[in-house]
Design a protein around this motif. Structure first.
Motif, mmCIF file in Angstrom:
data_model
loop_
_atom_site.group_PDB
_atom_site.id
_atom_site.type_symbol
_atom_site.label_atom_id
_atom_site.label_comp_id
_atom_site.label_asym_id
_atom_site.label_seq_id
_atom_site.Cartn_x
_atom_site.Cartn_y
_atom_site.Cartn_z
ATOM 1 N N UNK A 128 0.718 -1.407 0.063
ATOM 2 C CA UNK A 128 -0.044 -0.067 -0.108
ATOM 3 C C UNK A 128 0.707 1.466 -0.075
ATOM 4 N N UNK A 130 2.268 4.655 1.259
ATOM 5 C CA UNK A 130 2.218 4.991 2.660
ATOM 6 C C UNK A 130 1.633 6.491 2.915
ATOM 7 N N UNK A 131 0.465 6.194 2.740
ATOM 8 C CA UNK A 131 -0.483 7.372 3.095
ATOM 9 C C UNK A 131 -1.664 7.124 4.052
ATOM 10 N N UNK A 132 -1.761 5.837 4.269
ATOM 11 C CA UNK A 132 -2.904 5.501 5.342
ATOM 12 C C UNK A 132 -2.690 4.004 5.494
ATOM 13 N N UNK B 121 -9.659 13.709 4.868
ATOM 14 C CA UNK B 121 -9.206 12.237 4.445
ATOM 15 C C UNK B 121 -9.447 11.365 5.772
ATOM 16 N N UNK B 123 -8.726 8.249 6.785
ATOM 17 C CA UNK B 123 -7.895 7.571 7.351
ATOM 18 C C UNK B 123 -7.018 8.240 8.533
ATOM 19 N N UNK B 124 -6.604 9.730 7.884
ATOM 20 C CA UNK B 124 -5.760 10.562 8.815
ATOM 21 C C UNK B 124 -6.838 11.085 9.797
ATOM 22 N N UNK B 142 3.048 1.699 10.609
ATOM 23 C CA UNK B 142 2.304 1.587 9.232
ATOM 24 C C UNK B 142 2.445 2.911 8.195
ATOM 25 N N UNK B 143 2.477 3.839 8.473
ATOM 26 C CA UNK B 143 2.765 4.988 7.418
ATOM 27 C C UNK B 143 3.909 5.010 7.137
ATOM 28 N N UNK B 144 5.046 5.249 7.919
ATOM 29 C CA UNK B 144 6.603 5.581 7.502
ATOM 30 C C UNK B 144 7.170 4.143 7.589
ATOM 31 N N UNK B 145 6.504 3.137 7.592
ATOM 32 C CA UNK B 145 7.048 1.808 7.610
ATOM 33 C C UNK B 145 8.470 1.442 8.193
#
Lengths: 378, 181
Positions: A128, A130-132, B121, B123-124, B142-145
């Motif tokens: 996915x 990397x925004x959500x 948004x 999710x945000x 999750x976002x920045x991995x």
């Protein structure tokens, strides 16, 4: 001057809160006791004693009225992932979806170990963006000759991104195809979860149900319906109910209503599949009152008050297991009922709140929890 | 202690009218945005928002500090109200009636405001509603991995704690959107 909505609601809530304070001064004192502030300790102690006595009395009555054949209990809790969303048994394994990693997990029921981690996302999109965290959501089910994973934008039911169904070959643990989740006209039908039997997989959505033919790896039926309270799909039939309390049976081939009957059980708001082989459906009134409904006559054959909110059901022989939750106030419970009579035959308290899925794995019942743990009940 | 220093948990457990009013002011926009994004219907959003806060007011004594953030508790109520409305096709007013509250008619300006709140948004927005420790952990992993170990080092805590925060944060987000099998 007219006040805006937010201000009007604020004033109404303030007045309501003040009325509550005036009406129930004990409430404020109870809150102070809970926070450890000075309060009427003797009254609290007397109240606690009375509640304790009542609990004992009710417990004795409960023990007398319930003759439990075998008391179910949690025999093990183990961790397989950071988070879980769904769980399904089939092909000698348990299959779960890890929503943090966006993977389908294959778990050996004997060793409780994860033996494969399968990425169900389409190769074209890969991981996915990397925004959500939404696209990591995965729903998995085993049935109709394969393991199926619904993946993509499940967080908003396909409104912000595509949803696809991945077919996984349980012999190789590989994804063999991806099927786009759209109605025949190309619309989003808000796909939410999967059901499967020996022959077909149904993708149940908020605005329709899509049937997948495993022989062709393609959708072969679509039944549209108005958003409402639950849908049951089986073979060539789909059942929904109308706002005026009528149970409606639709032909999956034509989408037409083939049978409609008035429900004689008041307040039904949700449907679940009935016991395997029975001509019945489970109806949920409010969030706690469960009934087995004869789908031909609309008559409630039995009903049972579960006490807390029903989240999911599954069957094991003649037993119906109901997963109920009072989240966020307390731990979830599994209630065992006789599927033929609705009589309560057992109950087990779970460790966590808000468990997400349950299924029969061999001769055990597995419950997946949001923290990535699985509790085993036998 | 300044007003902003008082936590949501303290406002809920105080059980007085002024504290609940402050709790409402802090979260009303987030709740309106949550319902607006899910329903795309300003009238239904307003009804659900009023019923959610009425239910929160009526049941705030059942809130247990330390078990879950107050926002998770509030959005748990909101998710249940939304699920009920989706099943029934309308928002119930049971708690509002119990508290003697009247239905509020929306003006055009109210409708425009609610619609605007729903345009963010998803999710945000849900991420922003998490408790600060969960929000940081979900954003980092999750976002920045970023790996758990690296996040743990930066936050001066253990990897296990970071894993729990991510897990609970995602579970809370899922609860708020009313996922139900």
């Amino acid at each position: 001057m007219n006040q805006d909505y937010v201000t009007q609601l604020r004033l109404q809530l303030r007045e309501a809160a003040l009325r509550e304070e005036r009406r129930s001064p004990l409430a404020g004192r109870a809150a102070r006791v809970r926070r450890g502030l000075p309060g009427p300790a003797p009254l609290a102690a007397a109240l606690a004693l009375a509640l304790f006595a009542l609990a004992i009395a009710l417990g004795v009555l409960q023990l007398r009225s319930d003759s439990e054949p075998v008391k179910p209990r949690v025999i093990q809790t183990f961790r397989v992932a950071d988070n879980l969303l769904s769980l399904s048994g089939g092909f000698g394994a348990a299959w779960a979806s890890d929503t943090v990693a966006g993977r389908v997990l294959r778990i050996d029921p004997k060793t409780r170990k994860v033996t494969a981690r399968i990425d169900p996302s389409p190769p074209s999109t890969g991981r996915a963006a990397p925004t959500a965290p939404a696209p990591a959501d995965v729903q998995v089910i085993a049935g109709a000759g394969a393991v199926w994973a619904l993946t993509g934008d499940l967080l908003t039911s396909g409104s912000q991104g595509p949803v696809e169904l991945a077919r996984i070959d349980p012999r190789t643990n590989r994804v063999v195809t991806h099927i786009p989740m759209r109605s025949p006209s190309g619309d989003n039908f808000a796909p939410q979860f999967l059901v499967a039997d020996d022959r077909y997989v149904w993708v149940i959505g908020g605005q329709g149900a899509l049937r997948i033919d495993p022989a062709r790896n393609a959708a072969d039926r679509f039944v549209a319906y108005a958003p409402g309270g639950g849908t049951v799909a089986e073979g060539e039939r789909v059942w929904t109910f109308t706002p005026d309390a009528r149970l409606r049976e639709l032909d999956a081939r034509s989408g037409r209503v083939v049978h409609e009957v008035r429900l004689n059980f008041q307040g039904i708001e949700h449907l679940f599949p009935g016991p395997p082989g029975a001509l019945g459906l489970l109806g949920l009134a409010g969030s706690t009152d469960l009934a087995l409904i004869d789908r031909n006559s609309g008559t409630a054959l039995w009903h049972a008050d579960l006490g807390d909110d029903l989240r999911a059901v599954t069957y094991e022989g003649d037993d119906l297991w109901a997963h109920v939750s009072r989240a966020p106030d307390g731990p979830d419970r599994l209630v065992r009922l006789d599927a033929g009579t609705g009589r309560r035959t057992g109950e087990v308290k779970l460790r966590n709140t808000d468990a997400v899925a349950l299924d029969r794995i061999g001769d055990e019942l597995w419950i997946a929890e949001p923290g990535g743990t699985i509790s085993v009940v036998r | 202690m300044r007003a902003t220093d008082v936590t949501d948990e303290q406002l809920l457990t105080a059980c007085d009218a002024a504290s609940f009013e402050r709790f409402y002011v802090r979260h009303v926009d987030a709740v309106l945005a949550y319902f607006s994004r899910r329903t795309r219907d300003a009238e239904l959003t307003a009804d659900l928002c009023a019923e959610t806060f009425a239910a929160a007011l009526a049941s705030r004594q059942r809130f247990r500090p330390g078990e879950a953030p107050a926002t998770a508790w509030l959005f748990g109520i909101a998710a249940k109200k939304l699920a009920d409305a989706q099943r029934k096709g309308y928002a119930e007013r049971r708690m509002q009636r119990r508290l003697g509250m009247e239905r509020i008619e929306l003006s055009d300006a109210d409708i425009a405001r609610i619609d605007r709140l729903g345009e963010g948004d998803d999710a945000r927005a849900w991420l922003e509603q998490l408790a600060p420790d969960q929000r940081a952990a979900v954003r980092a992993h999750v976002i920045d991995e970023r790996p758990y170990g690296e996040i743990a080092g930066e936050l001066h805590t253990s990897e296990v704690v970071v894993r729990k925060r991510v897990s609970r944060g995602l579970a809370a987000m899922r609860t708020r959107i009313g996922v139900r099998r």
